[in-house]
Enzyme design. Structure first.
Site, PDB file in Angstrom:
ATOM      1  N   ASP A  22       6.693   1.249   2.049  1.00  0.00           N
ATOM      2  CA  ASP A  22       6.121   0.251   1.479  1.00  0.00           C
ATOM      3  C   ASP A  22       7.416   0.737   0.168  1.00  0.00           C
ATOM      4  O   ASP A  22       7.401  -0.584  -0.950  1.00  0.00           O
ATOM      5  CB  ASP A  22       4.893   0.205   0.298  1.00  0.00           C
ATOM      6  CG  ASP A  22       3.886   0.077   1.526  1.00  0.00           C
ATOM      7  OD1 ASP A  22       3.471   1.791   2.354  1.00  0.00           O
ATOM      8  OD2 ASP A  22       3.652  -1.304   1.660  1.00  0.00           O
ATOM      9  N   THR A  26       2.639  -6.181   2.797  1.00  0.00           N
ATOM     10  CA  THR A  26       2.988  -4.778   3.570  1.00  0.00           C
ATOM     11  C   THR A  26       2.235  -4.087   3.762  1.00  0.00           C
ATOM     12  O   THR A  26       2.146  -3.460   3.926  1.00  0.00           O
ATOM     13  CB  THR A  26       4.315  -4.234   2.822  1.00  0.00           C
ATOM     14  OG1 THR A  26       4.445  -3.763   1.798  1.00  0.00           O
ATOM     15  CG2 THR A  26       5.820  -4.794   3.002  1.00  0.00           C
ATOM     16  N   ASN A  62      -2.053   2.753   3.587  1.00  0.00           N
ATOM     17  CA  ASN A  62      -1.945   4.391   3.502  1.00  0.00           C
ATOM     18  C   ASN A  62      -2.366   5.300   3.239  1.00  0.00           C
ATOM     19  O   ASN A  62      -2.403   6.321   2.718  1.00  0.00           O
ATOM     20  CB  ASN A  62      -0.346   4.387   3.710  1.00  0.00           C
ATOM     21  CG  ASN A  62       0.913   3.289   4.269  1.00  0.00           C
ATOM     22  OD1 ASN A  62       0.274   3.304   5.170  1.00  0.00           O
ATOM     23  ND2 ASN A  62       1.567   2.725   3.828  1.00  0.00           N
ATOM     24  N   PHE A  78      -1.223  -0.435  12.119  1.00  0.00           N
ATOM     25  CA  PHE A  78      -2.641  -0.512  11.366  1.00  0.00           C
ATOM     26  C   PHE A  78      -2.914  -1.292  10.600  1.00  0.00           C
ATOM     27  O   PHE A  78      -3.973  -1.550   9.862  1.00  0.00           O
ATOM     28  CB  PHE A  78      -1.677   0.840  10.098  1.00  0.00           C
ATOM     29  CG  PHE A  78      -2.597   1.543   9.241  1.00  0.00           C
ATOM     30  CD1 PHE A  78      -2.455   0.707   7.909  1.00  0.00           C
ATOM     31  CD2 PHE A  78      -3.626   2.498   9.354  1.00  0.00           C
ATOM     32  CE1 PHE A  78      -3.135   0.898   6.891  1.00  0.00           C
ATOM     33  CE2 PHE A  78      -4.248   2.580   8.385  1.00  0.00           C
ATOM     34  CZ  PHE A  78      -4.365   1.957   7.035  1.00  0.00           C
ATOM     35  N   ASN A  79      -1.526  -2.010   9.442  1.00  0.00           N
ATOM     36  CA  ASN A  79      -2.412  -2.924   9.223  1.00  0.00           C
ATOM     37  C   ASN A  79      -3.116  -4.330   9.194  1.00  0.00           C
ATOM     38  O   ASN A  79      -3.580  -4.623   8.434  1.00  0.00           O
ATOM     39  CB  ASN A  79      -1.321  -3.911   7.766  1.00  0.00           C
ATOM     40  CG  ASN A  79      -0.085  -2.968   7.230  1.00  0.00           C
ATOM     41  OD1 ASN A  79      -0.557  -1.808   7.027  1.00  0.00           O
ATOM     42  ND2 ASN A  79       0.851  -3.666   7.222  1.00  0.00           N
ATOM     43  N   ASP A 139       0.968  -1.493  -0.302  1.00  0.00           N
ATOM     44  CA  ASP A 139      -0.058  -0.294   0.013  1.00  0.00           C
ATOM     45  C   ASP A 139       1.078   0.978  -0.013  1.00  0.00           C
ATOM     46  O   ASP A 139       0.571   2.049   0.559  1.00  0.00           O
ATOM     47  CB  ASP A 139      -1.164  -0.069   0.914  1.00  0.00           C
ATOM     48  CG  ASP A 139      -0.069  -0.518   2.723  1.00  0.00           C
ATOM     49  OD1 ASP A 139      -1.176   0.456   3.714  1.00  0.00           O
ATOM     50  OD2 ASP A 139       1.299  -0.807   2.693  1.00  0.00           O
ATOM     51  N   HIS A 151       9.733   0.803   7.932  1.00  0.00           N
ATOM     52  CA  HIS A 151       9.188  -0.915   8.209  1.00  0.00           C
ATOM     53  C   HIS A 151       8.821  -2.046   7.401  1.00  0.00           C
ATOM     54  O   HIS A 151       9.624  -2.982   7.334  1.00  0.00           O
ATOM     55  CB  HIS A 151       7.518  -0.563   8.282  1.00  0.00           C
ATOM     56  CG  HIS A 151       6.701   0.594   9.294  1.00  0.00           C
ATOM     57  ND1 HIS A 151       7.013   0.196  11.160  1.00  0.00           N
ATOM     58  CD2 HIS A 151       5.833   1.774   9.711  1.00  0.00           C
ATOM     59  CE1 HIS A 151       7.141   1.292  11.097  1.00  0.00           C
ATOM     60  NE2 HIS A 151       6.403   2.048  10.783  1.00  0.00           N
ATOM     61  N   ASP A 152       8.636  -1.523   6.055  1.00  0.00           N
ATOM     62  CA  ASP A 152       7.638  -2.938   5.189  1.00  0.00           C
ATOM     63  C   ASP A 152       9.440  -3.861   4.304  1.00  0.00           C
ATOM     64  O   ASP A 152       9.055  -4.924   4.603  1.00  0.00           O
ATOM     65  CB  ASP A 152       7.828  -1.601   3.818  1.00  0.00           C
ATOM     66  CG  ASP A 152       6.295  -1.701   4.633  1.00  0.00           C
ATOM     67  OD1 ASP A 152       5.508  -1.411   4.185  1.00  0.00           O
ATOM     68  OD2 ASP A 152       5.458  -1.915   5.844  1.00  0.00           O
TER      69      ASP A 152
HETATM   70  O1  RIB Z   1       2.241  -0.332  10.452  1.00  0.00           O
HETATM   71  C1  RIB Z   1       3.046   0.562   9.714  1.00  0.00           C
HETATM   72  C2  RIB Z   1       2.351  -0.014   8.719  1.00  0.00           C
HETATM   73  O2  RIB Z   1       1.386  -0.025   7.949  1.00  0.00           O
HETATM   74  C3  RIB Z   1       3.497  -0.474   7.163  1.00  0.00           C
HETATM   75  O3  RIB Z   1       3.230  -1.827   6.305  1.00  0.00           O
HETATM   76  C4  RIB Z   1       3.614   0.874   6.824  1.00  0.00           C
HETATM   77  O4  RIB Z   1       3.402   0.850   5.153  1.00  0.00           O
HETATM   78  C5  RIB Z   1       1.721   1.224   7.029  1.00  0.00           C
HETATM   79  O5  RIB Z   1       0.901   0.102   5.791  1.00  0.00           O
HETATM   80 CA    CA Z   2       2.453  -0.462   4.230  1.00  0.00          CA
END
Ligand code: RIB
Ligand code: CA
Length: 320
Positions: free
Chosen positions: A21, A130, A45, A171-172, A16, A245-246
């Site tokens: 990402d 991701t 996102n 979040f994901n 996303d 993160h990703d």
């Molecule tokens: O919480 C972080 C994740 O949520 C990452 O993958 C960021 O890109 C969002 O998608």
């Molecule tokens: Ca992401």
């Protein structure tokens, strides 16, 4: 890890984009150890149309518009659609100007693209996720047999500790907990890269300086992305440097020693008024009737991680 034959590991990336990402896409494209077969996009996102355009702009930046992009879910399997523009900006990838795509996404949707690519592959494929897990959740619900064509799912999501989008939910997984539940019950081998791990992947000033010093647009663009992303993380969560993160999911495929893992039972809360989307990770076998259903990332070798990322950016930049 590259295939036993020594060739690059073929992967599919469901994402996303999203600043982190975007760096994950560049890490995959700039690393000889993996071969990016295609990108599927999802809401998260930002709206899915923006995520698709952002994926295409990142491919254009890398000079790799040969990689197919298939647009996916605009919302979760159940419930309201959560978006992360509050972190990633109006476009979902705010900051530096990016080249406009010169090709269109493929005509088929993400679920069809995933099903066809997995079915036609000579061996089960690695799928990296991701963003919200919706595309895979829908695919595994409609075609449960496709599980046998997936070697493993490596996903960024959840946490063994606190959340971010809510106090307990990352979040994901918050964006589509039902989809993660489908994946966790599918029998496909799963590796979970949660916030507890990715908060060790901080783009500190020395890291950003190394990106900015690169003699090409790829490096300088990533440095600018870290600027925007870092401002968001400082404003919202008081981070002094943004956790990227990703790319940790891709790094795990490139170097078996960059992350330490532990097999654990993982569940995702679907109903809690305050805890929906929270991953419950049983690191110490406190649920004796539950068997481990995932390998959970615990510790990152941050120096090795950033060496992998920066080397990939330099390879890409030198070729553009
Ligand atoms: O919480 C972080 C994740 O949520 C990452 O993958 C960021 O890109 C969002 O998608
Ligand atoms: Ca992401």
């Amino acid at each position: 890890m590259s295939e036993p034959t020594g060739g690059p590991l073929p992967i599919l990336l469901d994402c996303d984009p999203g600043h982190d990402d975007a760096v994950a896409i560049l890490l995959a494209l700039g690393s000889p150890g993996v071969r990016l077969l295609g990108i599927t996009t999802c809401f998260g996102n930002c709206a899915v149309a923006d995520a698709t355009r952002n994926a295409q702009r990142v491919l254009a930046l890398a000079g790799r518009e040969d990689v197919p992009v298939a647009e996916g879910a605009a919302g979760p399997m159940r419930g309201a659609t959560a978006l992360g523009n509050y972190v990633h900006g109006v476009t979902g990838l705010d900051g530096p100007e990016l080249p406009e795509p010169t090709v269109s996404p493929v005509a088929e949707g993400a679920v069809s693209f995933l099903y066809r690519t997995l079915t036609e592959a000579p061996a089960p494929l690695t799928v990296v996720v991701t963003g919200p897990m919706t595309n895979l959740g829908v695919l595994l619900t409609s075609e449960p047999g496709i599980a046998g064509k997936i070697a493993e799912i490596v996903f960024m999501g959840g946490s063994t500790e606190r959340g971010n989008h809510t106090p307990t939910a990352e979040f994901n997984t918050y964006a589509d907990p039902e989809a993660l539940d489908v994946v966790l019950r599918s029998g496909v081998p799963v590796r979970m890269v949660g916030l507890n791990l990715t908060h060790q992947a901080l783009a500190t000033q020395p890291v950003v300086d190394r990106m900015a010093a690169m003699p090409h647009t790829v490096g300088r663009t990533c440095a600018a992305w870290m600027g925007f992303f870092g401002d968001s993380y400082e404003r919202i969560w008081e981070f002094s440097a943004p956790p990227v993160h990703d790319p940790c999911t891709i790094a795990a495929l490139l170097d078996p020693d960059v992350i330490r893992w532990r097999p654990s039972f993982v569940a995702v809360e679907l109903d809690g008024r305050w805890t929906r989307g929270t991953t419950v990770v049983d690191l110490y076998d406190r649920y004796p009737d539950e068997q481990p259903n995932a390998s959970v990332a615990l510790e990152l070798d941050a120096e090795r991680y950033w060496d992998l990322v920066l080397a990939a950016l330099d390879r890409l930049g030198a070729a553009t």
